[in-house]
Design a protein around this motif. Structure first.
Motif, PDB file in Angstrom:
ATOM      1  N   MET A  63       0.832  -1.205   0.000  1.00 53.88           N
ATOM      2  CA  MET A  63       0.000   0.000   0.000  1.00 53.88           C
ATOM      3  C   MET A  63       0.871   1.260   0.000  1.00 53.88           C
ATOM      4  O   MET A  63       1.827   1.373   0.770  1.00 53.88           O
ATOM      5  CB  MET A  63      -0.915   0.001   1.226  1.00 53.88           C
ATOM      6  CG  MET A  63      -1.823   1.235   1.318  1.00 53.88           C
ATOM      7  SD  MET A  63      -2.843   1.251   2.818  1.00 53.88           S
ATOM      8  CE  MET A  63      -4.022  -0.046   2.465  1.00 53.88           C
ATOM      9  N   ALA A  64       0.522   2.226  -0.872  1.00 51.81           N
ATOM     10  CA  ALA A  64       1.187   3.526  -0.980  1.00 51.81           C
ATOM     11  C   ALA A  64       2.658   3.390  -1.379  1.00 51.81           C
ATOM     12  O   ALA A  64       3.460   4.285  -1.119  1.00 51.81           O
ATOM     13  CB  ALA A  64       1.061   4.319   0.322  1.00 51.81           C
ATOM     14  N   GLN A  65       2.995   2.278  -2.024  1.00 53.13           N
ATOM     15  CA  GLN A  65       4.375   2.048  -2.445  1.00 53.13           C
ATOM     16  C   GLN A  65       4.429   1.659  -3.909  1.00 53.13           C
ATOM     17  O   GLN A  65       3.440   1.251  -4.508  1.00 53.13           O
ATOM     18  CB  GLN A  65       5.010   0.915  -1.634  1.00 53.13           C
ATOM     19  CG  GLN A  65       5.055   1.113  -0.148  1.00 53.13           C
ATOM     20  CD  GLN A  65       5.098  -0.225   0.560  1.00 53.13           C
ATOM     21  OE1 GLN A  65       6.058  -0.972   0.429  1.00 53.13           O
ATOM     22  NE2 GLN A  65       4.051  -0.543   1.302  1.00 53.13           N
ATOM     23  N   SER A  66       5.618   1.771  -4.443  1.00 51.34           N
ATOM     24  CA  SER A  66       5.981   1.214  -5.740  1.00 51.34           C
ATOM     25  C   SER A  66       7.316   0.523  -5.552  1.00 51.34           C
ATOM     26  O   SER A  66       8.066   0.831  -4.612  1.00 51.34           O
ATOM     27  CB  SER A  66       6.115   2.329  -6.781  1.00 51.34           C
ATOM     28  OG  SER A  66       6.823   1.886  -7.926  1.00 51.34           O
ATOM     29  N   THR A  67       7.632  -0.418  -6.426  1.00 50.21           N
ATOM     30  CA  THR A  67       8.993  -0.965  -6.428  1.00 50.21           C
ATOM     31  C   THR A  67      10.002   0.170  -6.487  1.00 50.21           C
ATOM     32  O   THR A  67      11.070   0.116  -5.863  1.00 50.21           O
ATOM     33  CB  THR A  67       9.187  -1.899  -7.629  1.00 50.21           C
ATOM     34  OG1 THR A  67       8.348  -3.049  -7.476  1.00 50.21           O
ATOM     35  CG2 THR A  67      10.639  -2.346  -7.756  1.00 50.21           C
ATOM     36  N   ASN A  68       9.644   1.232  -7.209  1.00 54.54           N
ATOM     37  CA  ASN A  68      10.605   2.287  -7.523  1.00 54.54           C
ATOM     38  C   ASN A  68      10.957   3.203  -6.353  1.00 54.54           C
ATOM     39  O   ASN A  68      11.876   4.015  -6.457  1.00 54.54           O
ATOM     40  CB  ASN A  68      10.088   3.130  -8.693  1.00 54.54           C
ATOM     41  CG  ASN A  68       9.810   2.281  -9.910  1.00 54.54           C
ATOM     42  OD1 ASN A  68      10.258   1.143  -9.998  1.00 54.54           O
ATOM     43  ND2 ASN A  68       9.061   2.826 -10.857  1.00 54.54           N
ATOM     44  N   ASP A  69      10.227   3.068  -5.237  1.00 53.37           N
ATOM     45  CA  ASP A  69      10.669   3.776  -4.027  1.00 53.37           C
ATOM     46  C   ASP A  69      10.996   2.809  -2.893  1.00 53.37           C
ATOM     47  O   ASP A  69      11.943   3.017  -2.139  1.00 53.37           O
ATOM     48  CB  ASP A  69       9.665   4.842  -3.580  1.00 53.37           C
ATOM     49  CG  ASP A  69       8.326   4.284  -3.131  1.00 53.37           C
ATOM     50  OD1 ASP A  69       7.979   3.151  -3.519  1.00 53.37           O
ATOM     51  OD2 ASP A  69       7.603   4.993  -2.406  1.00 53.37           O
ATOM     52  N   ALA A  70      10.257   1.685  -2.793  1.00 47.09           N
ATOM     53  CA  ALA A  70      10.516   0.729  -1.720  1.00 47.09           C
ATOM     54  C   ALA A  70      11.840  -0.005  -1.932  1.00 47.09           C
ATOM     55  O   ALA A  70      12.633  -0.182  -0.985  1.00 47.09           O
ATOM     56  CB  ALA A  70       9.369  -0.275  -1.629  1.00 47.09           C
ATOM     57  N   TYR A  71      12.100  -0.431  -3.163  1.00 54.34           N
ATOM     58  CA  TYR A  71      13.306  -1.218  -3.458  1.00 54.34           C
ATOM     59  C   TYR A  71      14.591  -0.407  -3.288  1.00 54.34           C
ATOM     60  O   TYR A  71      15.511  -0.843  -2.577  1.00 54.34           O
ATOM     61  CB  TYR A  71      13.170  -1.790  -4.873  1.00 54.34           C
ATOM     62  CG  TYR A  71      14.334  -2.589  -5.389  1.00 54.34           C
ATOM     63  CD1 TYR A  71      14.779  -3.728  -4.726  1.00 54.34           C
ATOM     64  CD2 TYR A  71      14.979  -2.229  -6.574  1.00 54.34           C
ATOM     65  CE1 TYR A  71      15.832  -4.484  -5.225  1.00 54.34           C
ATOM     66  CE2 TYR A  71      16.027  -2.973  -7.079  1.00 54.34           C
ATOM     67  CZ  TYR A  71      16.456  -4.097  -6.399  1.00 54.34           C
ATOM     68  OH  TYR A  71      17.491  -4.839  -6.904  1.00 54.34           O
ATOM     69  N   PRO A  72      14.702   0.786  -3.902  1.00 50.26           N
ATOM     70  CA  PRO A  72      15.934   1.553  -3.686  1.00 50.26           C
ATOM     71  C   PRO A  72      16.144   1.967  -2.237  1.00 50.26           C
ATOM     72  O   PRO A  72      17.287   2.052  -1.772  1.00 50.26           O
ATOM     73  CB  PRO A  72      15.776   2.778  -4.587  1.00 50.26           C
ATOM     74  CG  PRO A  72      14.414   2.763  -5.124  1.00 50.26           C
ATOM     75  CD  PRO A  72      13.823   1.412  -4.893  1.00 50.26           C
ATOM     76  N   THR A  73      15.057   2.205  -1.511  1.00 44.39           N
ATOM     77  CA  THR A  73      15.193   2.525  -0.091  1.00 44.39           C
ATOM     78  C   THR A  73      15.770   1.333   0.661  1.00 44.39           C
ATOM     79  O   THR A  73      16.653   1.486   1.521  1.00 44.39           O
ATOM     80  CB  THR A  73      13.840   2.933   0.500  1.00 44.39           C
ATOM     81  OG1 THR A  73      13.364   4.119  -0.164  1.00 44.39           O
ATOM     82  CG2 THR A  73      13.946   3.216   1.985  1.00 44.39           C
ATOM     83  N   ALA A  74      15.297   0.139   0.345  1.00 46.48           N
ATOM     84  CA  ALA A  74      15.803  -1.072   1.002  1.00 46.48           C
ATOM     85  C   ALA A  74      17.277  -1.311   0.672  1.00 46.48           C
ATOM     86  O   ALA A  74      18.051  -1.743   1.537  1.00 46.48           O
ATOM     87  CB  ALA A  74      14.962  -2.280   0.593  1.00 46.48           C
ATOM     88  N   ILE A  75      17.665  -1.042  -0.562  1.00 44.93           N
ATOM     89  CA  ILE A  75      19.078  -1.219  -0.932  1.00 44.93           C
ATOM     90  C   ILE A  75      19.953  -0.275  -0.120  1.00 44.93           C
ATOM     91  O   ILE A  75      21.005  -0.662   0.402  1.00 44.93           O
ATOM     92  CB  ILE A  75      19.283  -0.983  -2.442  1.00 44.93           C
ATOM     93  CG1 ILE A  75      18.508  -2.021  -3.256  1.00 44.93           C
ATOM     94  CG2 ILE A  75      20.773  -1.062  -2.789  1.00 44.93           C
ATOM     95  CD1 ILE A  75      18.471  -1.713  -4.729  1.00 44.93           C
ATOM     96  N   ARG A  76      19.519   0.976  -0.011  1.00 43.56           N
ATOM     97  CA  ARG A  76      20.296   1.943   0.773  1.00 43.56           C
ATOM     98  C   ARG A  76      20.406   1.510   2.236  1.00 43.56           C
ATOM     99  O   ARG A  76      21.471   1.608   2.845  1.00 43.56           O
ATOM    100  CB  ARG A  76      19.652   3.332   0.662  1.00 43.56           C
ATOM    101  CG  ARG A  76      19.945   4.013  -0.674  1.00 43.56           C
ATOM    102  CD  ARG A  76      19.003   5.182  -0.949  1.00 43.56           C
ATOM    103  NE  ARG A  76      19.440   5.973  -2.090  1.00 43.56           N
ATOM    104  CZ  ARG A  76      19.295   5.613  -3.361  1.00 43.56           C
ATOM    105  NH1 ARG A  76      18.700   4.451  -3.649  1.00 43.56           N
ATOM    106  NH2 ARG A  76      19.729   6.386  -4.348  1.00 43.56           N
ATOM    107  N   LEU A  77      19.310   1.025   2.777  1.00 44.14           N
ATOM    108  CA  LEU A  77      19.340   0.554   4.159  1.00 44.14           C
ATOM    109  C   LEU A  77      20.259  -0.654   4.304  1.00 44.14           C
ATOM    110  O   LEU A  77      21.009  -0.766   5.287  1.00 44.14           O
ATOM    111  CB  LEU A  77      17.921   0.213   4.626  1.00 44.14           C
ATOM    112  CG  LEU A  77      17.794  -0.416   6.019  1.00 44.14           C
ATOM    113  CD1 LEU A  77      18.478   0.424   7.083  1.00 44.14           C
ATOM    114  CD2 LEU A  77      16.323  -0.632   6.367  1.00 44.14           C
TER     115      LEU A  77
END
Length: 475
Positions: A145-159
């Motif tokens: 919900m309220a996400q896309s691969t294009n913001d959730a995935y890069p955020t996870a990589i950075r973390l």
């Protein structure tokens, strides 16, 4: 007589945009993960190879769920199920269900859906439902919900980079400390320094090993500084950074929750559209990893040279023997640990080139090559940490010095003439050096024969502490 046990189904049927497919009945992943497994059999390295990436994906999903719950978008029981599932994954459970290949098409969609499906199915169990009964907890509608691969995935990589950062810096600190310990141990071992593989001027083996500690020390702070770049995230930008399908307050809450769960001080990118496509932080950080790899490789080249021999090489130090060196030459022991580190360095240099090309390949509002960037940056960090630990424990800590051999090399070296140069003059020094080289005799013997310096002066000049550090010239 008991009735025969009912045979359990080996698969379950799920459906998506492309139709239906069979998924292993006991799998916590779903149909989109199954398709990705069939499509992307490339590196053989699955997501769970990097535990902190799996953990980071769960943290991002938990932060998103918390934000949606605070905003009243996600009902309580569904939030509780997602919360339970994410915390189980963060604790290390279900990692074997993250089975997508690290290299994949789709800009990371398969990774994102792998996480969504596992969280949904673990959550369904928490709610008392069967796997695949997504009407009670949906991978897309609820977990994503309220996400896309294009913001959730890069955020996870950075973390995940930030989560791995501590191990990398810890290994670097320990290796630097090991060199520092050796520099103290070898402080009184006089030897010849070399430039262009030729005799230069005297130094101590301790100074040489201290230089290795110093060059590694420089990178500790720089790696820490560059890791700060990963604290800026595009979470809340969804597909291209515009924030479509989110509450106006969602991005703020999501990043705030992310910081709280992860214990890293994340902040939203100032321009979410730009942040959705820019890979500059990865390029800079990968360049720093390459720099460290190059330094390690140079040090290992030195260790191999300094330990060469034992009869026909420099033979100034002894590396701890780790295994027989030949299937045909009895008694041969090779510098296998430095050799392995050299190869790790070459791999990291190659990884950096792949990251560079992938970052350049971004188009318009998205970089679809981010899976390759993630794979290579995490692999470089893993390799570096393991290589430094191996080098420290299986090589550096066990090095011994051949002090007498080093001293004899200094006394017999033509390079010692440099220490006499201020006293006998450059022309005399050049002539003596040439004669010593041609006749195969000692520089010191020639100086004594010609009575260019008295014995007391000569002894004073040739004291180790005089030759390896600045000092006032004798008049």
């Amino acid at each position: 007589m008991n009735a025969p046990a009912k045979k359990l189904a080996k698969t379950r049927t799920e459906k998506d945009l492309l139709g239906i497919a069979q998924v292993p009945a006991d799998a916590f992943f779903g149909i989109q993960t199954q398709r990705a497994m069939e499509n992307f059999n490339l590196s053989g390295i699955q997501l769970h190879h990097f535990p902190n990436l799996v953990k980071a994906l769960a943290i991002v999903k938990l932060a998103a769920a918390q934000a949606n719950a605070q905003l009243g978008q996600l009902e309580k029981k569904r939030f509780e199920a997602i919360d339970f599932a994410c915390r189980e994954i963060i604790a290390g459970k279900y990692h074997d269900q993250f089975v997508v290949d690290m290299i994949q098409g789709g800009a990371g969609t398969s990774t994102n859906m792998n996480a969504n499906e596992v969280i949904a199915n673990v959550g369904l169990g928490y709610l008392g439902h069967n796997k695949g009964e997504y009407q009670y907890l949906h991978p897309n509608n609820d977990v994503n919900m309220a996400q896309s691969t294009n913001d959730a995935y890069p955020t996870a990589i950075r973390l995940s980079v930030l989560l791995d950062h501590g191990k990398l810096v810890g290994s670097l600190r320990q290796l630097k400390r090991a060199f520092k310990v050796k520099s103290v141990e070898f402080a009184d071992v006089i030897k010849m320094g070399r430039t262009q593989l030729q005799d230069a001027v005297p130094m101590t083996l301790g100074q040489e090993f201290r230089s290795y500690a110093s060059t590694l020390s420089e990178d500790i702070d720089r790696i820490a500084d560059l890791s700060e770049l990963f604290l800026e995230v595009n979470l809340g930008g969804t597909a291209i950074g515009t924030g479509i399908n989110t509450d106006p307050q969602y991005a703020h809450f999501a990043v705030e929750c992310l910081a709280d769960v992860s214990q890293f001080s994340f902040r939203p990118a100032s321009d979410l559209v730009e942040a959705s496509s820019d890979m500059g932080a990865f390029v800079l950080f990968s360049g720093m990893l390459k720099r460290l790899a190059i330094k390690l490789s140079k040090i290992c080249n030195d260790l191999r040279l300094l330990s060469s021999g034992p009869r026909t090489g420099l033979n100034e130090i002894n590396l701890p023997p780790q295994q027989p060196g030949s299937s045909i030459m009895p008694g041969k022991v090779n510098p296998v640990i430095p050799e392995a580190v050299n190869q790790v360095a070459f791999q990291i240099i190659g990884n950096d080139m792949a990251i560079t090309m992938a970052a350049e390949a971004g188009q318009l509002q998205l970089n679809v090559m981010e899976p390759l960037i993630a794979y290579n940056i995490l692999e470089s960090m893993r390799l570096l940490s393991q290589a430094m630990d191996m080098l420290r424990t299986r090589c550096i800590e066990g090095i011994t010095a051949n002090a007498e051999h080093c001293k004899n090399q200094v006394n017999n070296s033509i390079g010692i003439i440099t220490a006499l140069n201020p006293y006998i003059g450059y022309d005399n020094a050049t002539r003596i050096a040439r004669q010593a080289q041609e006749e195969g005799c000692s520089v010191l013997d020639l100086v004594r024969q010609e009575k260019l310096l008295d014995e007391k002066t000569l002894e004073d000049i040739l004291r180790p502490e005089t030759m390896v550090a600045p000092g006032r010239l004798r008049k």
